[in-house]
Design an enzyme around this catalytic site. Structure first.
Site, PDB file in Angstrom:
ATOM      1  N   CYS A   1     -16.622   6.113 -26.201  1.00  0.00           N
ATOM      2  CA  CYS A   1     -17.982   6.670 -26.191  1.00  0.00           C
ATOM      3  C   CYS A   1     -18.483   6.684 -24.752  1.00  0.00           C
ATOM      4  O   CYS A   1     -19.359   5.911 -24.356  1.00  0.00           O
ATOM      5  CB  CYS A   1     -18.885   5.832 -27.086  1.00  0.00           C
ATOM      6  SG  CYS A   1     -20.505   6.560 -27.346  1.00  0.00           S
TER       7      CYS A   1
ATOM      8  N   GLY B   1       0.789  -1.227   0.000  1.00  0.00           N
ATOM      9  CA  GLY B   1       0.000   0.000   0.000  1.00  0.00           C
ATOM     10  C   GLY B   1       0.817   1.270   0.000  1.00  0.00           C
ATOM     11  O   GLY B   1       0.279   2.370   0.142  1.00  0.00           O
TER      12      GLY B   1
END
Length: 523
Positions: free
Chosen positions: A450, A315
């Site tokens: 799109c 992390g």
């Protein structure tokens, strides 16, 4: 950075660069620079001496461009720093590269050559590790919903650890391991089936300061065995340890330890946690380590169970935009080592062998994505008013106060980087094929899909003379970009190009139209 010429549409953190051509070192691989001199390629971005113009001509775009020396250097930095910090505690640290961030056979090979181990999160990632020749004992297998087939494959390959995520999974691993015959890989002297080597993934309740979807140690999420009191099954009373005070009802984590200890087919190695991703400060890791060490001490006292290993997860964050300030590995390692040393001494336990799982912090900044500019469009936008009520103004805008936002469309998009649409992730971008002394223009770099959310870089200042055919480079795309890529709108996924000593080679080739159609079975 400066506020002069700033757009009223820019976020507060984004300042106008004093020099649009300067590269912020924290964002890039160490061998990325602009070419000096007065020639045709002057100012062009280059990695390892190889210019982006040559990359574009030979390999096309979009393309992920990865610096192999930078990857290796970052991997070594973690191993060296953590080994040094923990040398007097547990003899060093096992560093597992988190393959989920980006994995291919070349990367798996580099990881092994630099002295690291490999963390996988599926049967597919395990297959890559096998193909690369990574020894089983150097591999860990994660996953909150491993299939029986994945568990069997891990046992057959002799993986060094299976990180168990639930009580249900623990029982399945125990059953599958017990069912294996004495002639299976890892069997002892042909008389006893090999035991499954297991780590228990715990959720210590630490809330990392990061995006909700990548914070993984709080209670209300899918990962891990809860350390919270009262989470054990109704049939388990336990020792009364609650993870901090030694009082309270039993936890699911304690129930898992007791269950694992009762299975002859399980070798319980230790405990694991992962508190989230893109974390800059060490305090969260320190708090998790304290909680786990307390738990290990309590399990020893309650059940006589020694837990010789402890994995503190990964992390560790990287810089995506100017101002991001990740801590270097040595600083994190030193802070964690002090906590582990003191906590083990306080509880009177032998320090466990520590392991960590960096992924993004190794591969993230090694890579940039190279795009070609297509459409350039200016859009007039109402300027929002902050904390000022405006009567009859639509959407909180001051009537008549507008500004221009430039939209630059590139030949990729959310199919090669889904993080902006998934996490509102911010990125940086530079003009890559040349330098420019034109004025700064607030720009939004968008893809060709799109989809209105198809944003590559939400806010950045680029030279106002960027035009079709120019090349843009977006740094920090080594982690969770190719790994999360898709074929949305039937776009072929870009390849990954590794550069070393001025030479480039595909380590993952780009897809072709034939690839896209190869699984279409027809009408």
């Amino acid at each position: 950075m400066t506020s002069e010429g700033a757009s009223p549409l820019a976020p507060e953190w984004l300042a106008v660069p004093a020099d649009l051509n300067r590269l912020v070192p924290e964002l890039w691989a160490h061998d990325v620079a602009r070419r000096p001199g007065g020639g045709v390629a002057s100012g062009e971005l280059a990695v390892g001496g190889l210019g982006v113009g040559d990359i574009k001509s030979a390999y096309g775009s979009p393309v992920f461009v990865l610096s192999e020396p930078d990857f290796r250097a970052r991997a070594r930095a973690f191993k060296t720093a953590f080994d040094a910090a923990f040398a007097d505690i547990c003899g060093g640290v096992d560093v597992y590269y988190a393959g989920k961030s980006f994995l291919c056979t070349a990367v798996a090979t580099w990881v092994r050559e630099e002295g690291l181990r490999l963390d996988t999160a599926s049967g597919g990632e395990l297959a890559v590790a096998e193909r690369a020749g990574t020894p089983g004992e150097l591999i860990g297998l994660h996953g909150n919903n491993k299939s029986d087939a994945e568990i069997r494959r891990a046992l057959d390959y002799g993986v060094g650890r299976i990180i168990v995520d639930s009580l249900d999974e623990l029982e399945r691993v125990a059953r599958i391991a017990a069912e294996r015959g004495t002639d299976t890989p890892g069997a002892v002297d042909g008389t006893e089936a090999a035991r499954a080597k297991v780590m228990l993934r715990l959720t210590p309740g630490i809330h990392a300061h990061t995006h909700e979807f990548i914070a993984t140690a709080h209670e209300d999420q899918k990962f891990g065995l809860s350390m919270a009191p009262g989470t054990a099954g109704t049939g388990f009373s336990g020792s009364g340890f609650d993870g901090e005070t030694g009082a309270g009802t039993a936890s699911m984590a304690e129930e898992a330890v007791a269950a694992a200890a009762g299975h002859d087919s399980i070798e319980l190695l230790g405990v694991h946690c992962h508190i989230g991703s893109q974390i800059f400060e060490p305090e969260g890791f320190e708090a998790a380590a304290l909680r786990l060490i307390s738990f290990v001490a309590a399990m020893r006292e309650a059940y006589g169970v020694g837990l010789p290993e402890m994995d503190l997860g990964g992390g560790y964050g990287i810089a995506y935009v100017p101002g991001d300030a990740p801590r270097p590995p040595a600083e994190i390692a030193t802070a964690l080592a002090a906590v582990v040393r003191d906590a083990c001494a306080r509880h009177g336990i032998t320090p466990p062998r520590i392991s960590i799982e960096p992924g993004r912090a190794i591969v993230g900044s090694t890579t940039f994505t190279l795009y070609e500019v297509g459409t350039v469009k200016d859009v007039v936008v109402d300027v929002p008013v902050v904390d000022v009520p405006v009567v009859d103004a639509p959407d909180g805008a001051t009537p008549g106060l507008t500004a221009v936002r430039r939209y630059i469309s590139v030949d990729g998009g959310m199919s090669d980087n889904a993080r902006p649409v998934l996490y509102d992730a911010d990125y940086s971008v530079v003009l890559a094929n040349r330098t420019s002394h034109a004025a700064a223009q607030l720009t939004r770099v968008v893809g060709k899909h799109c989809e209105s959310g198809d944003i590559v870089v939400r806010d950045a200042y680029l030279p106002s003379d960027v035009r079709a055919g120019d090349l843009l480079a977006v740094p920090g795309t080594g982690a969770y970009c190719w790994a999360l890529s898709s074929n949305y709108n039937y776009l072929a996924r870009p390849g990954v190009l590794a550069v070393r000593d001025g030479a480039a080679r595909w380590i993952v080739r780009g897809e072709t139209e034939d690839d896209l159609l190869s699984r279409d079975m027809g009408v």
